[in-house]
Write a protein that holds these residues in place. Structure first.
Motif, PDB file in Angstrom:
ATOM      1  N   ASN A  55       8.121  32.165  30.538  1.00 56.87           N
ATOM      2  CA  ASN A  55       9.146  31.794  29.765  1.00 56.87           C
ATOM      3  C   ASN A  55       9.094  30.633  28.616  1.00 56.87           C
ATOM      4  O   ASN A  55       9.583  30.615  27.454  1.00 56.87           O
ATOM      5  CB  ASN A  55      10.492  31.421  30.446  1.00 56.87           C
ATOM      6  CG  ASN A  55      11.203  32.906  31.162  1.00 56.87           C
ATOM      7  OD1 ASN A  55      10.856  33.885  30.394  1.00 56.87           O
ATOM      8  ND2 ASN A  55      11.760  32.889  32.201  1.00 56.87           N
ATOM      9  N   ASP A  99      10.660  34.408  20.432  1.00 57.65           N
ATOM     10  CA  ASP A  99      10.907  35.019  21.599  1.00 57.65           C
ATOM     11  C   ASP A  99       9.881  36.021  21.979  1.00 57.65           C
ATOM     12  O   ASP A  99       9.367  36.765  20.937  1.00 57.65           O
ATOM     13  CB  ASP A  99      12.229  35.803  21.281  1.00 57.65           C
ATOM     14  CG  ASP A  99      13.433  34.879  21.298  1.00 57.65           C
ATOM     15  OD1 ASP A  99      13.270  33.785  21.956  1.00 57.65           O
ATOM     16  OD2 ASP A  99      14.589  34.945  20.446  1.00 57.65           O
ATOM     17  N   GLU A 118       8.966  39.991  22.721  1.00 58.64           N
ATOM     18  CA  GLU A 118       9.424  41.153  22.485  1.00 58.64           C
ATOM     19  C   GLU A 118       9.525  41.881  23.692  1.00 58.64           C
ATOM     20  O   GLU A 118       8.771  41.808  24.717  1.00 58.64           O
ATOM     21  CB  GLU A 118       8.642  41.962  21.636  1.00 58.64           C
ATOM     22  CG  GLU A 118       8.647  41.673  20.151  1.00 58.64           C
ATOM     23  CD  GLU A 118       7.855  42.455  19.248  1.00 58.64           C
ATOM     24  OE1 GLU A 118       7.985  43.621  19.441  1.00 58.64           O
ATOM     25  OE2 GLU A 118       7.038  41.876  18.839  1.00 58.64           O
ATOM     26  N   PRO A 119      10.449  42.884  24.053  1.00 57.14           N
ATOM     27  CA  PRO A 119      10.545  43.588  25.653  1.00 57.14           C
ATOM     28  C   PRO A 119       9.199  44.214  25.854  1.00 57.14           C
ATOM     29  O   PRO A 119       8.949  44.449  26.981  1.00 57.14           O
ATOM     30  CB  PRO A 119      11.905  44.502  25.218  1.00 57.14           C
ATOM     31  CG  PRO A 119      12.600  43.702  24.117  1.00 57.14           C
ATOM     32  CD  PRO A 119      11.673  43.127  23.413  1.00 57.14           C
ATOM     33  N   LYS A 120       8.428  44.817  25.016  1.00 52.45           N
ATOM     34  CA  LYS A 120       7.370  45.687  25.215  1.00 52.45           C
ATOM     35  C   LYS A 120       6.317  44.614  25.605  1.00 52.45           C
ATOM     36  O   LYS A 120       5.282  45.205  26.259  1.00 52.45           O
ATOM     37  CB  LYS A 120       6.865  46.595  24.212  1.00 52.45           C
ATOM     38  CG  LYS A 120       6.563  45.722  22.810  1.00 52.45           C
ATOM     39  CD  LYS A 120       5.979  46.777  21.768  1.00 52.45           C
ATOM     40  CE  LYS A 120       5.309  46.344  20.552  1.00 52.45           C
ATOM     41  NZ  LYS A 120       4.350  45.376  20.738  1.00 52.45           N
ATOM     42  N   VAL A 149       9.025  43.409  33.858  1.00 49.70           N
ATOM     43  CA  VAL A 149       9.802  42.974  34.972  1.00 49.70           C
ATOM     44  C   VAL A 149       9.209  43.242  36.313  1.00 49.70           C
ATOM     45  O   VAL A 149       8.668  44.537  36.462  1.00 49.70           O
ATOM     46  CB  VAL A 149      11.231  43.572  34.930  1.00 49.70           C
ATOM     47  CG1 VAL A 149      12.006  42.885  35.861  1.00 49.70           C
ATOM     48  CG2 VAL A 149      11.708  43.441  33.569  1.00 49.70           C
ATOM     49  N   THR A 193       7.306  47.482  31.939  1.00 50.14           N
ATOM     50  CA  THR A 193       7.333  46.719  30.770  1.00 50.14           C
ATOM     51  C   THR A 193       8.934  46.762  30.443  1.00 50.14           C
ATOM     52  O   THR A 193       9.648  47.979  30.647  1.00 50.14           O
ATOM     53  CB  THR A 193       7.002  47.217  29.674  1.00 50.14           C
ATOM     54  OG1 THR A 193       6.993  48.430  29.332  1.00 50.14           O
ATOM     55  CG2 THR A 193       5.385  46.666  29.543  1.00 50.14           C
ATOM     56  N   LEU A 194       9.482  45.725  29.879  1.00 49.16           N
ATOM     57  CA  LEU A 194      11.162  45.541  29.929  1.00 49.16           C
ATOM     58  C   LEU A 194      11.619  46.641  28.882  1.00 49.16           C
ATOM     59  O   LEU A 194      12.926  46.935  28.941  1.00 49.16           O
ATOM     60  CB  LEU A 194      11.259  44.127  29.122  1.00 49.16           C
ATOM     61  CG  LEU A 194      12.799  43.659  29.343  1.00 49.16           C
ATOM     62  CD1 LEU A 194      13.309  43.780  30.615  1.00 49.16           C
ATOM     63  CD2 LEU A 194      12.698  42.327  28.760  1.00 49.16           C
ATOM     64  N   ASP A 195      10.876  47.003  27.986  1.00 49.97           N
ATOM     65  CA  ASP A 195      11.474  47.815  26.936  1.00 49.97           C
ATOM     66  C   ASP A 195      11.784  49.302  27.577  1.00 49.97           C
ATOM     67  O   ASP A 195      12.636  50.227  27.130  1.00 49.97           O
ATOM     68  CB  ASP A 195      10.415  48.308  25.747  1.00 49.97           C
ATOM     69  CG  ASP A 195       9.071  48.451  26.013  1.00 49.97           C
ATOM     70  OD1 ASP A 195       8.678  48.518  27.279  1.00 49.97           O
ATOM     71  OD2 ASP A 195       8.579  49.220  25.277  1.00 49.97           O
ATOM     72  N   GLU A 196      11.095  49.433  28.743  1.00 48.61           N
ATOM     73  CA  GLU A 196      11.269  50.611  29.528  1.00 48.61           C
ATOM     74  C   GLU A 196      12.734  51.028  29.902  1.00 48.61           C
ATOM     75  O   GLU A 196      13.448  52.095  30.151  1.00 48.61           O
ATOM     76  CB  GLU A 196      10.439  50.964  30.609  1.00 48.61           C
ATOM     77  CG  GLU A 196       8.952  51.058  30.305  1.00 48.61           C
ATOM     78  CD  GLU A 196       8.745  52.474  29.843  1.00 48.61           C
ATOM     79  OE1 GLU A 196       9.640  53.191  29.485  1.00 48.61           O
ATOM     80  OE2 GLU A 196       7.636  52.772  29.473  1.00 48.61           O
ATOM     81  N   GLU A 218      15.584  49.885  28.268  1.00 48.87           N
ATOM     82  CA  GLU A 218      16.681  49.866  27.246  1.00 48.87           C
ATOM     83  C   GLU A 218      17.293  51.095  27.366  1.00 48.87           C
ATOM     84  O   GLU A 218      18.483  50.853  26.962  1.00 48.87           O
ATOM     85  CB  GLU A 218      15.825  49.546  25.828  1.00 48.87           C
ATOM     86  CG  GLU A 218      15.417  48.207  25.728  1.00 48.87           C
ATOM     87  CD  GLU A 218      14.508  47.966  24.456  1.00 48.87           C
ATOM     88  OE1 GLU A 218      14.102  49.081  23.907  1.00 48.87           O
ATOM     89  OE2 GLU A 218      14.176  46.877  24.174  1.00 48.87           O
ATOM     90  N   LEU A 221       8.455  37.773  35.805  1.00 48.86           N
ATOM     91  CA  LEU A 221       8.115  38.289  34.424  1.00 48.86           C
ATOM     92  C   LEU A 221       6.521  38.176  34.347  1.00 48.86           C
ATOM     93  O   LEU A 221       5.929  36.992  34.848  1.00 48.86           O
ATOM     94  CB  LEU A 221       8.691  37.631  33.289  1.00 48.86           C
ATOM     95  CG  LEU A 221      10.079  37.882  33.171  1.00 48.86           C
ATOM     96  CD1 LEU A 221      10.716  37.089  31.831  1.00 48.86           C
ATOM     97  CD2 LEU A 221      10.483  39.498  32.884  1.00 48.86           C
TER      98      LEU A 221
END
Ligand SMILES: Cc1cc2nc3c(=O)[nH]c(=O)nc-3n(C[C@H](O)[C@H](O)[C@H](O)COP(=O)(O)OP(=O)(O)OC[C@H]3O[C@@H](n4cnc5c(N)ncnc54)[C@H](O)[C@@H]3O)c2cc1C
Length: 436
Positions: A163, A175, A177-179, A183, A240-243, A245, A280
């Motif tokens: 972080n 920041d 990016e979610p991709k 997690v 990955t975090l973007d998954e 969304e 993360l």
């Protein structure tokens, strides 16, 4: 900056994970004053990973660690399991190396051991203390603010993990990016030592690593893992975090489903849940590595996004980047020059090391996987299992017919255009890995 300042030391390292400890111990061994600040109750108390530490880079920092460190098992086998809905293909590589490549460890114990070793070498460890903010004067980082007091130093090293709010504060990082971040969730199951040995086909001190593709994560950008400890087994996954969304499914629901998979369930059957944790993982790779230093400051380990996700390597990159930053701090202290230019030696050393070379090798990997996810993380994984389903079937259909049916289905399920796109993606990937 005045040396008469109270609470002034030569180097402050924020974060007592592998990167921070490696950095601090390198500075202390050279005879300099270094304060290592950790927010956890003790080093390792807040840290989790799969996981295995790698022997060679660990030996570079702790030459005798194999004699003294709290190790779980030496890994002698890697299994790659391609999971379908209910079936799976497992490829295995086994080697009882004389000098093992990796060991499983529990971070709570292992990081604490590393921190104790660092103390013995002269590092001042300050635990249960959160660094809230960096102190910047004349565009130079000169210290840190904690809840209780301010500490000053010639150099501050940020080893505060993925972080890294501190790197953001001074604009070295934006920041994520979610991709570019996964997690991950993990559970540890207590299991009798003999059950582990029988289920994973290992001896008492030997371990087995599973890397899991597909299953509950079929079509998602995610990977799972199983590691054997002395008397427990760790199982987890990272997506990955973007998954998430457009997906209501929670990370632990993916893990629950993975644990029930027929290939996996027998491995952890009757295990008693000891621990659940989440963390993360930086996934952005080479293209997302931030500027690694500024005046009075360097960034190491996960804070600098140094993770080789394809090989599950993170602690080794953390340790080596920490060591290189520590060596640069020593040179800078000997010259009394803490400018960005002087600390840029760290960037150069890192670029010459396997750390940056490997990340550069895989620089296109994540972009390509993101664009061809449906193919590589779903379609072909399914095809591997349907090939073996066909190959192992005994159903009185002539084998030649089975083969032709398999090939026909392969082309029926996927348009030529998509197949060309996949082939092109593979060529691009191989070109970037092997040639340029
Ligand atoms: C699920 C999972 C599986 C993994 N598996 C593997 C594996 O098998 N092998 C491998 O090599 N790597 C693995 N990794 C990656 C590896 O864990 C990391 O790359 C490595 O821990 C990075 O080390 P670090 O010292 O940079 O950061 P961290 O280990 O995250 O340490 C950062 C430290 O900084 C402290 N801190 C943070 N903010 C502050 C603050 N403001 N003030 C004071 N202290 C602070 C934290 O408490 C922590 O102790 C895995 C990661 C995950 C999440």
């Amino acid at each position: 900056m005045s040396n008469l300042r109270e609470n002034k030391t030569e180097v402050i390292v924020v974060g007592a994970g592998p990167a921070g400890i490696a950095c601090a111990i390198t500075v202390a061994r050279a005879g300099h004053k270094v304060v290592l600040i950790e927010r956890g109750r003790f080093a390792g108390s807040k840290n989790m990973f799969g996981g295995a530490i790698y022997a060679k880079p660990t030996r570079e920092i702790f030459p005798d660690f194999e004699k003294n460190a709290p190790l779980e098992r030496k890994n002698i086998e890697h299994k790659y399991a391609i999971l379908g809905e209910t079936d799976g293909t497992v490829i295995s590589y086994q080697n009882r190396h004389e000098l093992p490549v990796s060991y499983t460890v529990c971070r709570g114990k292992f990081d604490r051991w590393m921190a104790e070793e660092a103390k013995k070498e002269g590092v001042t460890l300050v635990e249960e203390t959160v660094v809230r903010e960096l102190i910047v004067e004349n565009e130079t980082v000169v210290g840190v603010k904690t809840e209780l007091e301010d500490y000053y130093a010639d150099i501050v090293v940020l080893a505060d993990g993925v972080n890294s709010l501190l790197a953001k504060q001074i604009g070295l990082r934006g920041d994520i990016e979610p991709k570019d971040v996964a997690v991950s969730v993990k559970e540890v199951y207590k299991l009798d030592k003999n059950k582990i040995n029988d289920r994973f086909l290992v001896n008492d001190d030997e371990g087995c690593i599973y890397e899991l593709f597909g299953g509950s994560m079929l079509g998602k950008l995610g990977l799972g893992f199983i590691y054997t400890n002395k008397e427990s087994v760790s199982i987890g996954l990272g997506i990955t975090l973007d998954e998430f969304e457009e997906d209501e499914t929670k990370p632990y629901e993916y893990l629950d489903k993975l644990k029930k998979h027929p290939v996996i369930a027998p491995l952890i059957k009757d295990g008693e849940l000891l621990e659940y944790s989440a963390h993360l993982i930086p996934e952005g790779g080479f293209k997302k590595i931030p500027t690694l230093c500024g005046a009075g400051v360097m960034i190491v380990g996960d804070a600098a996004m140094l993770v080789n996700n394809l090989h599950w390597e993170g602690t080794n990159l953390a340790m080596i980047s920490g060591k290189l930053a520590g060596e640069t701090a020593v040179v800078a202290l000997s010259k009394g020059d803490f400018s960005e230019n002087a600390l840029n030696r760290y960037t150069e050393e890192l670029e010459n090391s396997f750390v940056m070379k490997d990340l550069k090798t895989y620089r296109e990997l994540m972009d390509i996987i993101h664009t061809r996810k449906e193919s590589f993380l779903k379609y072909y994984l399914q095809k591997v299992n349907s090939f073996f389903e066909m190959f192992t079937s005994v159903n009185s259909v002539p084998k030649r017919t089975l083969y032709w049916n398999f090939i026909k289905n392969f082309f029926k399920d996927r348009s030529l255009k998509e197949l060309f796109k996949d082939a092109w993606a593979i060529i691009k990937l191989l070109w970037s890995i092997m040639i340029k």
